[in-house]
Scaffold this motif. Sequence first.
Motif, mmCIF file in Angstrom:
data_model
loop_
_atom_site.group_PDB
_atom_site.id
_atom_site.type_symbol
_atom_site.label_atom_id
_atom_site.label_comp_id
_atom_site.label_asym_id
_atom_site.label_seq_id
_atom_site.Cartn_x
_atom_site.Cartn_y
_atom_site.Cartn_z
ATOM 1 N N VAL A 47 51.189 24.429 21.043
ATOM 2 C CA VAL A 47 51.418 25.285 22.198
ATOM 3 C C VAL A 47 52.093 26.442 21.922
ATOM 4 N N LEU A 48 51.504 27.463 22.144
ATOM 5 C CA LEU A 48 52.046 28.931 22.054
ATOM 6 C C LEU A 48 52.969 29.010 23.355
ATOM 7 N N LEU A 49 54.251 29.549 23.076
ATOM 8 C CA LEU A 49 55.195 29.803 24.077
ATOM 9 C C LEU A 49 55.914 31.082 24.029
ATOM 10 N N SER A 50 55.625 31.692 25.277
ATOM 11 C CA SER A 50 56.280 33.113 25.469
ATOM 12 C C SER A 50 57.194 32.942 26.708
ATOM 13 N N PHE A 51 58.547 33.630 26.787
ATOM 14 C CA PHE A 51 59.410 33.436 27.782
ATOM 15 C C PHE A 51 60.027 34.529 28.067
ATOM 16 N N ILE A 52 60.877 34.589 29.250
ATOM 17 C CA ILE A 52 61.718 35.731 29.519
ATOM 18 C C ILE A 52 63.025 35.276 30.068
ATOM 19 N N THR A 53 64.103 35.426 29.565
ATOM 20 C CA THR A 53 65.367 35.079 30.324
ATOM 21 C C THR A 53 65.840 36.312 30.896
ATOM 22 N N ALA A 54 66.908 36.088 31.733
ATOM 23 C CA ALA A 54 67.590 37.252 32.474
ATOM 24 C C ALA A 54 69.182 36.596 32.682
ATOM 25 N N ASP A 55 70.134 37.497 32.916
ATOM 26 C CA ASP A 55 71.343 37.036 32.849
ATOM 27 C C ASP A 55 71.843 36.940 34.386
ATOM 28 N N THR A 56 72.593 35.836 34.767
ATOM 29 C CA THR A 56 73.195 35.734 35.937
ATOM 30 C C THR A 56 74.585 36.404 36.065
ATOM 31 N N ALA A 57 75.119 36.325 37.255
ATOM 32 C CA ALA A 57 76.291 36.855 37.420
ATOM 33 C C ALA A 57 77.361 36.307 36.396
ATOM 34 N N GLU A 58 77.247 35.047 36.011
ATOM 35 C CA GLU A 58 78.138 34.490 35.046
ATOM 36 C C GLU A 58 78.046 34.576 33.943
ATOM 37 N N ARG A 59 77.026 35.412 33.330
ATOM 38 C CA ARG A 59 76.569 35.788 32.213
ATOM 39 C C ARG A 59 75.903 34.699 31.413
ATOM 40 N N ALA A 60 75.373 33.815 32.177
ATOM 41 C CA ALA A 60 74.669 32.674 31.493
ATOM 42 C C ALA A 60 73.356 33.178 31.480
ATOM 43 N N LYS A 61 72.369 32.867 30.437
ATOM 44 C CA LYS A 61 71.088 33.190 30.203
ATOM 45 C C LYS A 61 70.279 31.957 30.963
ATOM 46 N N THR A 62 69.152 32.513 31.796
ATOM 47 C CA THR A 62 68.146 31.579 32.472
ATOM 48 C C THR A 62 66.849 31.841 32.294
ATOM 49 N N ILE A 63 65.986 31.053 32.181
ATOM 50 C CA ILE A 63 64.692 31.220 32.125
ATOM 51 C C ILE A 63 64.002 31.663 33.239
ATOM 52 N N SER B 63 55.060 31.243 29.904
ATOM 53 C CA SER B 63 53.678 31.312 29.421
ATOM 54 C C SER B 63 53.191 30.491 28.308
ATOM 55 N N ALA B 64 52.526 29.664 28.683
ATOM 56 C CA ALA B 64 52.131 28.454 27.420
ATOM 57 C C ALA B 64 50.532 28.463 27.210
ATOM 58 N N GLN B 65 50.069 28.445 26.150
ATOM 59 C CA GLN B 65 48.758 28.370 25.658
ATOM 60 C C GLN B 65 48.428 27.230 24.942
ATOM 61 N N LYS B 66 47.825 26.317 25.041
ATOM 62 C CA LYS B 66 47.621 25.105 24.243
ATOM 63 C C LYS B 66 46.235 25.698 23.290
ATOM 64 N N ILE B 67 46.341 25.398 22.118
ATOM 65 C CA ILE B 67 45.262 25.607 21.249
ATOM 66 C C ILE B 67 44.967 24.428 20.323
ATOM 67 N N LYS B 68 43.883 24.150 19.772
ATOM 68 C CA LYS B 68 43.314 23.282 18.801
ATOM 69 C C LYS B 68 42.214 23.794 18.189
ATOM 70 N N PHE C 242 53.550 20.302 27.224
ATOM 71 C CA PHE C 242 53.861 20.088 25.805
ATOM 72 C C PHE C 242 53.087 18.806 25.209
ATOM 73 N N ALA C 243 53.479 17.572 25.921
ATOM 74 C CA ALA C 243 53.234 16.347 25.374
ATOM 75 C C ALA C 243 53.640 16.272 23.933
ATOM 76 N N GLU C 244 52.781 15.864 23.073
ATOM 77 C CA GLU C 244 53.026 15.862 21.572
ATOM 78 C C GLU C 244 52.531 17.098 20.682
ATOM 79 N N ALA C 245 52.462 18.186 21.380
ATOM 80 C CA ALA C 245 51.981 19.252 20.453
ATOM 81 C C ALA C 245 53.156 19.723 19.769
ATOM 82 N N VAL C 246 52.890 20.591 18.570
ATOM 83 C CA VAL C 246 53.793 21.411 18.018
ATOM 84 C C VAL C 246 53.937 22.752 18.535
#
Length: 436
Positions: free
Chosen positions: A74-90, A94-99, A148-152
């Motif tokens: 499973v290929l994974l791409s993500f974006i996080t942003a900072d909240t007011a408390e400076r805590a990062k959150t996703i 985007s995920a792509q399952k390949i075999k 994700f199941a059991e994928a790498v």
Amino acid sequence: MRDKIYAYLKSHNSGATSHELVEQVLKITGASPGISKTLIQTAVAGDRRFAVDEQHLWKIAEGGGTPFPETEFVLLSFITADTAERAKTIVEVSAQKIKNDTIVDRLHICINPGLSAASTLHLPPDFMQEIKNGVSGEKAARSLADFFAEAVLVGYDIQSAMHQINKILNTFQRTIENASLCLRCLTKKLMPALHQKSLSDVASHFKLPILDVRRTEREIGTIADIFSRYKELLKEHGFKTVEEALEFQYPLIEYVDFSKYAFDKYFLWSIPQMPGVYKMKNKHGEVIYVGKAKNLKARVSSYFWNTADRLQKIADLLRDVYCIEYEVTGSELSAMLMEYRLIQQYRPRVNQQFEVHERPARYGKLRNFIAILPSSTEESLELFFARDGLPLKQYEVLKDAVNFSEVEKNFRYHVLWNGETWPLSHVCKRRGNSSK
């Protein structure tokens, strides 16, 4: 769990019985031989890395492992942003399952971190609207875990993504423990001559399209192209199975002799991937070194990577280490300030002699400030106070119990907040924590 069994057998070349694996890896005591055998057979079922010899000892199978074409990724791409408390959150995944280089399934999610948090994100208006219309963190995390199941898992900074997803899942007593391939780590191993190793640098090296706008659905294609090239490079290095690639990406810690320490490799595995500080002590309980880290697990484990290029000063340090203690903080800045305070408190001899990890500059004197920072728990804050000539003081206080008016009256200093200096009362108002 299979990876932990594999790691244990890797460090025990003579093999191990089912009962030993159940006790040492699964941490189950008192199981009968029959139950132990069933547990291990179930745990490793279908995994060609494992074999049993005539003495009923589990070992690493020669040539065992799952070839790349037979592995689901499973290929994974993500974006996080900072909240007011400076805590990062996703906020987007985007995920792509390949075999066998064929796309099997796709998933794209925009995540609304909650009304109060969403209102503090600094994102383009059109993207912000998508986030506000997105699914809840709980629903997103559950969808990802099912996908994700059991994928790498494969991503450019995959450990950070797993950490953010697990932060949400942990509140529902779930967690993701999939094996993962970090493209950033593979870049360091496969292309050490590449000076800059960001995703865009690697894309440029392979002459792939470089995206002007970083959105996950566009980026996932770049990650797929890079991963395809890395699989070819891994084969050129003689790695034909996913298990070999998983081992290759990180320096090994499996062959370190832990008998002289008060901890083992399972302790290193249990350290959270969070910012914090750590103290190294000798057998007499003396603190000999204090350090900080953005990722405690990665930093502390790195001391025990059994690599030929280990710095001599780290090898010298480990000769005196007997136990390690750590404390999670709510932010990197908190970790830096806490490290400063602990160094002033303990005066560790190794810190006085040299820096184990190089820093741009040593700390100067911290003078006349109050810092209000997120804690490692949602209910509290960390307050740091510095005055001329006095040690840095640190307090952890409940958000609802802080009388900020009294704090300001007693200290009459300003606060470093978001890179700017503000009167304390102004910061409290911005945080919504006015005095009772």
